[in-house]
Design an enzyme around this catalytic site. Structure first.
Site, PDB file in Angstrom:
ATOM      1  N   ASP A  98     -21.200  19.052  -6.762  1.00  0.00           N
ATOM      2  CA  ASP A  98     -20.956  20.512  -6.602  1.00  0.00           C
ATOM      3  C   ASP A  98     -20.499  20.718  -7.759  1.00  0.00           C
ATOM      4  O   ASP A  98     -19.502  20.311  -8.341  1.00  0.00           O
ATOM      5  CB  ASP A  98     -20.183  20.705  -5.462  1.00  0.00           C
ATOM      6  CG  ASP A  98     -20.337  22.109  -4.865  1.00  0.00           C
ATOM      7  OD1 ASP A  98     -20.637  23.076  -5.360  1.00  0.00           O
ATOM      8  OD2 ASP A  98     -20.421  22.072  -3.644  1.00  0.00           O
ATOM      9  N   ASP A 144     -22.195  26.486  -7.808  1.00  0.00           N
ATOM     10  CA  ASP A 144     -21.259  27.149  -7.084  1.00  0.00           C
ATOM     11  C   ASP A 144     -21.653  28.810  -7.660  1.00  0.00           C
ATOM     12  O   ASP A 144     -21.117  28.685  -8.752  1.00  0.00           O
ATOM     13  CB  ASP A 144     -20.064  26.715  -6.908  1.00  0.00           C
ATOM     14  CG  ASP A 144     -19.223  27.495  -6.034  1.00  0.00           C
ATOM     15  OD1 ASP A 144     -19.487  27.137  -4.810  1.00  0.00           O
ATOM     16  OD2 ASP A 144     -18.063  28.158  -6.265  1.00  0.00           O
ATOM     17  N   GLU A 174     -26.135  28.336  -6.308  1.00  0.00           N
ATOM     18  CA  GLU A 174     -25.948  29.331  -5.053  1.00  0.00           C
ATOM     19  C   GLU A 174     -25.684  30.635  -5.811  1.00  0.00           C
ATOM     20  O   GLU A 174     -24.839  30.680  -6.835  1.00  0.00           O
ATOM     21  CB  GLU A 174     -24.542  28.895  -4.323  1.00  0.00           C
ATOM     22  CG  GLU A 174     -24.127  29.599  -3.196  1.00  0.00           C
ATOM     23  CD  GLU A 174     -22.696  29.780  -3.027  1.00  0.00           C
ATOM     24  OE1 GLU A 174     -22.176  29.995  -1.941  1.00  0.00           O
ATOM     25  OE2 GLU A 174     -21.872  29.719  -3.962  1.00  0.00           O
ATOM     26  N   HIS A 210     -21.606  24.851   4.499  1.00  0.00           N
ATOM     27  CA  HIS A 210     -20.201  24.775   4.835  1.00  0.00           C
ATOM     28  C   HIS A 210     -19.641  26.285   4.931  1.00  0.00           C
ATOM     29  O   HIS A 210     -18.620  26.243   5.178  1.00  0.00           O
ATOM     30  CB  HIS A 210     -19.481  24.146   3.928  1.00  0.00           C
ATOM     31  CG  HIS A 210     -19.401  24.495   2.689  1.00  0.00           C
ATOM     32  ND1 HIS A 210     -20.663  24.397   1.676  1.00  0.00           N
ATOM     33  CD2 HIS A 210     -18.913  25.075   1.662  1.00  0.00           C
ATOM     34  CE1 HIS A 210     -20.592  25.164   0.498  1.00  0.00           C
ATOM     35  NE2 HIS A 210     -19.449  25.551   0.572  1.00  0.00           N
ATOM     36  N   ASP A 211     -20.506  27.265   4.528  1.00  0.00           N
ATOM     37  CA  ASP A 211     -19.871  28.559   4.730  1.00  0.00           C
ATOM     38  C   ASP A 211     -20.519  29.425   5.701  1.00  0.00           C
ATOM     39  O   ASP A 211     -20.240  30.531   5.859  1.00  0.00           O
ATOM     40  CB  ASP A 211     -20.408  29.436   3.190  1.00  0.00           C
ATOM     41  CG  ASP A 211     -19.663  28.780   2.052  1.00  0.00           C
ATOM     42  OD1 ASP A 211     -18.691  28.347   2.307  1.00  0.00           O
ATOM     43  OD2 ASP A 211     -20.088  28.829   1.167  1.00  0.00           O
TER      44      ASP A 211
HETATM   45  C1  GLC Z   1     -18.932  29.275  -2.746  1.00  0.00           C
HETATM   46  C2  GLC Z   1     -18.616  28.067  -1.888  1.00  0.00           C
HETATM   47  C3  GLC Z   1     -17.396  28.504  -0.988  1.00  0.00           C
HETATM   48  C4  GLC Z   1     -16.328  28.980  -2.069  1.00  0.00           C
HETATM   49  C5  GLC Z   1     -16.744  29.881  -2.908  1.00  0.00           C
HETATM   50  C6  GLC Z   1     -15.760  29.730  -4.107  1.00  0.00           C
HETATM   51  O1  GLC Z   1     -19.575  30.412  -2.093  1.00  0.00           O
HETATM   52  O2  GLC Z   1     -19.839  27.700  -1.158  1.00  0.00           O
HETATM   53  O3  GLC Z   1     -17.105  27.609   0.019  1.00  0.00           O
HETATM   54  O4  GLC Z   1     -15.183  29.308  -1.215  1.00  0.00           O
HETATM   55  O5  GLC Z   1     -18.070  29.577  -3.494  1.00  0.00           O
HETATM   56  O6  GLC Z   1     -15.673  28.748  -4.951  1.00  0.00           O
END
Ligand code: GLC
Length: 578
Positions: A96, A206, A259, A328-329
Site C-alpha cells: 500500500d 492510496d 484508490e 477496509h473502508d
Molecule cells: C484511504 C484509505 C483509508 C485512509 C485514507 C487516508 O482512503 O483507504 O483507510 O484513512 O486513505 O490515508
C-alpha cells in the site's frame, strides 16, 4: 497477457487478519502462517494494507517511516519471509503506497516544522491568513482557506513550532506532502525502488488522485468537501503518475491500482487509459453507493435498476475495471446489498445472498479483489454503541452530526451502517474463543484492558460463521468463492468478454457477458440475480433471455433451463446462452 488481468487479488488488513503473538493485533508472522489458506483460495496476489512504522492513528495510513516495519506487525525479516513464502506459492505481494500524506511523526515533518533544510517545503505550509476569524479558530489566527478534510474537519492546523498552518486532507496527524517541491517526488521514487528491490510486484496507491494541489484558493461552498475542485485529478497529478510510471514502475514491470477519491468516469478513464501510462486500474465507489447519500453516510432504498445502471456505466466505460465489493473502508457487502439474517446458517438469506454477491463479482469484467473475510461471508459488526468503535472517521462524523443536533439513536443508526470498523473486526477463523484470530485472551473481550484482547471486538457470530466450519463443506460460502475463482480462471469470456446490461426491475437484475470479438467464439453467459427475500416472476423478455445450461447457481441447480419462470429469494443463476 498481464497477470493482473488473469488472476484474483486478496486484500489483507494486517491488524485484523491473524495474531501470532497473543497481543490481540494481527501481524506478519500470522499472515505467513495463513499462507496455505490464502493459496487454497486460488488467488494470485495479496494487497497488504500498510505495515510500515506508524503511530497508528489511522491504522497505518499515517506512515512515519516507509522503510521499516512497525514493531506491532513484526520485523523486516518477517516481511522478507512473507514475500519469499508467498512467491513459493505463486502469490505476489502488493504494498500500500500512502504518499498523499505522512504521519506528523515522520522525520520529514519534524524537520519541516523546524524549517530544517531540505525539508522546509516538504509539506504545505501557510501563514495565518485570508479568512475571517471563525469561532473556534486559535486566537487571532485564521486558516489560509476554507477547505474541509475528508474526515470533515478543518483541513488546516496551526503548528505552534513553526507558527504556520499546514494542510491535511485527512486527520491533523496526517499532513499532506508538497508535490510542488521536486524533492518530494524523488523521495517517493526512492521508496518505490526500495520495495521493488525487496521483490514486491506493485502498489495499491492510496488516494492517489489528490496529490497535486493546483491552487490554495477558497473552495466552492456548495461542495460537500470544500476545496475539492482545487486538488482532485488536476493535470499536475497526471504528470506525477506518468513520471512515476516511466521512471520507476515500468522499468520494474510493476503493477498499480489507484484508490481514486470522488472520481467520475471521465477522470477514471484518463487515469487508467493504457496508452497514457498512469495507473493499471482504479478503485471507484459509485457502484457501492446505490443505497447511500452523501458518499456512504446516509441510507436510502436499494434498487437493482440503479445498481445495474451504475455497473454498466463503469463496466462499459473503462477498458479494464478493478472489481470489488468490500475493502477496509466499506461495510461488509452481505450486510449491505445482501441480507445477514441467519449468519452462519445453511440455506439462510445470509448464505444465499453472500453467494449471489460472489456470483455477481466474478461475472463482472475486470480484476476481482476479495477483502479478507468476504470469502466466508463475514458480516457487519454487532457493536451496540460508539464506545466499541475505534475508527477515527466514524468518531469524527459522530462529532459533526452531534454539532447539528442529531439525536444519538439516529447518529448510531447511520454510522453503524457506514462505519469502517464493520470491515475491520478480526477474521473469524474458528469457533474457539478468540475466533482463531488470537490466542491472547478469552471473553469478555470488548473494552477489556488486559493485554491480549483483540484490538477490536470480534463479531459474536464467530461461533457459527467461521473458516473452519466452511472449509470442508462443499456447500459453504467459502467453497462457492473457490468455485467462482476457478470458473473465472477457466473462462476467457468471463475474463475478457463484453458486458451488456439486459434488464432490471425492482430486485431483479440481468446482464450478459459475451465474446463479441470478430472471429471470436460468440460465447455468451446470461446472469440473473434476485436481490430480495421474495420470489420474483420472470416476465416475457427475462424468461426468453434466461435459457441455456446452468453454469452458476447458488441453489445448486444443474442442467439445461428453458424459459425459467421465476427466481427464488436471493437466487443467482448464470446460464450459458450461446
Ligand atoms: C484511504 C484509505 C483509508 C485512509 C485514507 C487516508 O482512503 O483507504 O483507510 O484513512 O486513505 O490515508
Amino acid at each position: 497477457m498481464q497477470w493482473w488481468k488473469e488472476g484474483v487479488i486478496y486484500q489483507i488488513y494486517p491488524r485484523s487478519f491473524q495474531d501470532s503473538n497473543g497481543d490481540g493485533i494481527g501481524d506478519i508472522p500470522g499472515i505467513i502462517n495463513r499462507l496455505p489458506e490464502i493459496a487454497a483460495l486460488g488467488v494470485k496476489a495479496i494487497w497488504l494494507s500498510p505495515v510500515y512504522r506508524s503511530p497508528q492513528i489511522d491504522n497505518g495510513y499515517d506512515v512515519s517511516d516507509y522503510r521499516s516495519i512497525d514493531p506491532l506487525f513484526g520485523t523486516m525479516e518477517d516481511m522478507e519471509r512473507l514475500i519469499a513464502g508467498a512467491e513459493k506459492r505463486g502469490i505476489r505481494i502488493i504494498m500500500d503506497l500512502v504518499v498523499n500524506h505522512t504521519s506528523d511523526e515522520h522525520e520529514w515533518f519534524r524537520k519541516s516544522r523546524r524549517r530544517e533544510e531540505p525539508y522546509t517545503d516538504y509539506y504545505i505550509w501557510k501563514p495565518p491568513g485570508g479568512r475571517k476569524k471563525r469561532p473556534g479558530a486559535a486566537s487571532g489566527k485564521n486558516p489560509p482557506n476554507n477547505w474541509t478534510s475528508f474526515f470533515m474537519e478543518d483541513a488546516w492546523t496551526f503548528d505552534e513550532v513553526r507558527r504556520e498552518y499546514y494542510l491535511h486532507l485527512f486527520h491533523k496527524k496526517q499532513p499532506d506532502l508538497n508535490y510542488k517541491n521536486p524533492l518530494v517526488l524523488e523521495e517517493v521514487q526512492g521508496i518505490l525502488r526500495f520495495w521493488l528491490d525487496k521483490g514486491v510486484a506493485g502498489f495499491r496507491c492510496d488516494v492517489i488522485n489528490v496529490l497535486w494541489k493546483e491552487s490554495l484558493d477558497d473552495g466552492k461552498k456548495s461542495s460537500m468537501l470544500t476545496g475539492l475542485e482545487h486538488y482532485k485529478c488536476r493535470e499536475g497529478n497526471h504528470d506525477i503518475l506518468r513520471r512515476l510510471r516511466k521512471e520507476t514502475l515500468d522499468p520494474a514491470g510493476a503493477f498499480t491500482v489507484g484508490e481514486t477519491a470522488m472520481v467520475d468516469l471521465a477522470e477514471a478513464k484518463l487515469l487508467s487509459d493504457e496508452a497514457r501510462r498512469e495507473l493499471d486500474m482504479v478503485f471507484y465507489f459509485d457502484h457501492l453507493e446505490v443505497d447511500r447519500r452523501f458518499a456512504r453516510f446516509v441510507p436510502k432504498k436499494f434498487r437493482a435498476a440503479e445498481l445495474l445502471k451504475r455497473l454498466a456505466k463503469w463496466q462499459q466505460g473503462l477498458s479494464w475495471n478493478a472489481v470489488y465489493l468490500e475493502n477496509h473502508d466499506q461495510s461488509r457487502i452481505v450486510s449491505h446489498y445482501g441480507c445477514d439474517a441467519g449468519a452462519g446458517q445453511k440455506d439462510s438469506p445470509w448464505e444465499r445472498s453472500a453467494k449471489i454477491l460472489a456470483a455477481l463479482e466474478f461475472t463482472l469484467r475486470g480484476t476481482p479483489f476479495i477483502y479478507q473475510g468476504q470469502e466466508m461471508g463475514m458480516t457487519n459488526f454487532d457493536f451496540t454503541g460508539f464506545d466499541q468503535v475505534k475508527d477515527i472517521e466514524t468518531h469524527n462524523f459522530n462529532r459533526l452530526l452531534k454539532k447539528f443536533h442529531l439525536p444519538l439513536w439516529l447518529r448510531w443508526r447511520w454510522l453503524r451502517l457506514s462505519s469502517r470498523d464493520n470491515a475491520r473486526t478480526p477474521v473469524q477463523w474458528s469457533g474457539r474463543p478468540g475466533a482463531g484470530f488470537t490466542e491472547g485472551a478469552g471473553p469478555p473481550w470488548r473494552g477489556s484492558p488486559w493485554l491480549g484482547s483483540p484490538w477490536l471486538g470480534i463479531n459474536g457470530n464467530y461461533r457459527e460463521l467461521n473458516y473452519e466450519t466452511q472449509r470442508d463443506d462443499p456447500g459453504s460460502v467459502l467453497s462457492f468463492y473457490k468455485r467462482m475463482i476457478r470458473l473465472r480462471e477457466q473462462s476467457e469470456t468471463l475474463k475478457y468478454g463484453a458486458f451488456k446490461p439486459l434488464l432490471a426491475t425492482g430486485a431483479l437484475l440481468m446482464y450478459s457477458r459475451e465474446d463479441d470479438t470478430p472471429g471470436g467464439t460468440g460465447e455468451a453467459y446470461v446472469a440473473a440475480f434476485n436481490f430480495s427475500s421474495r420470489r420474483v416472476k420472470l416476465s416475457g423478455e427475462g424468461r426468453v433471455l434466461l435459457r441455456g445450461n446452468v453454469v452458476i447457481s447458488n441453489l445448486d441447480k444443474h442442467g439445461a433451463y428453458d424459459l425459467v419462470p421465476a427466481l427464488e429469494p436471493w437466487e443467482a443463476l448464470v446460464v450459458k446462452a450461446r
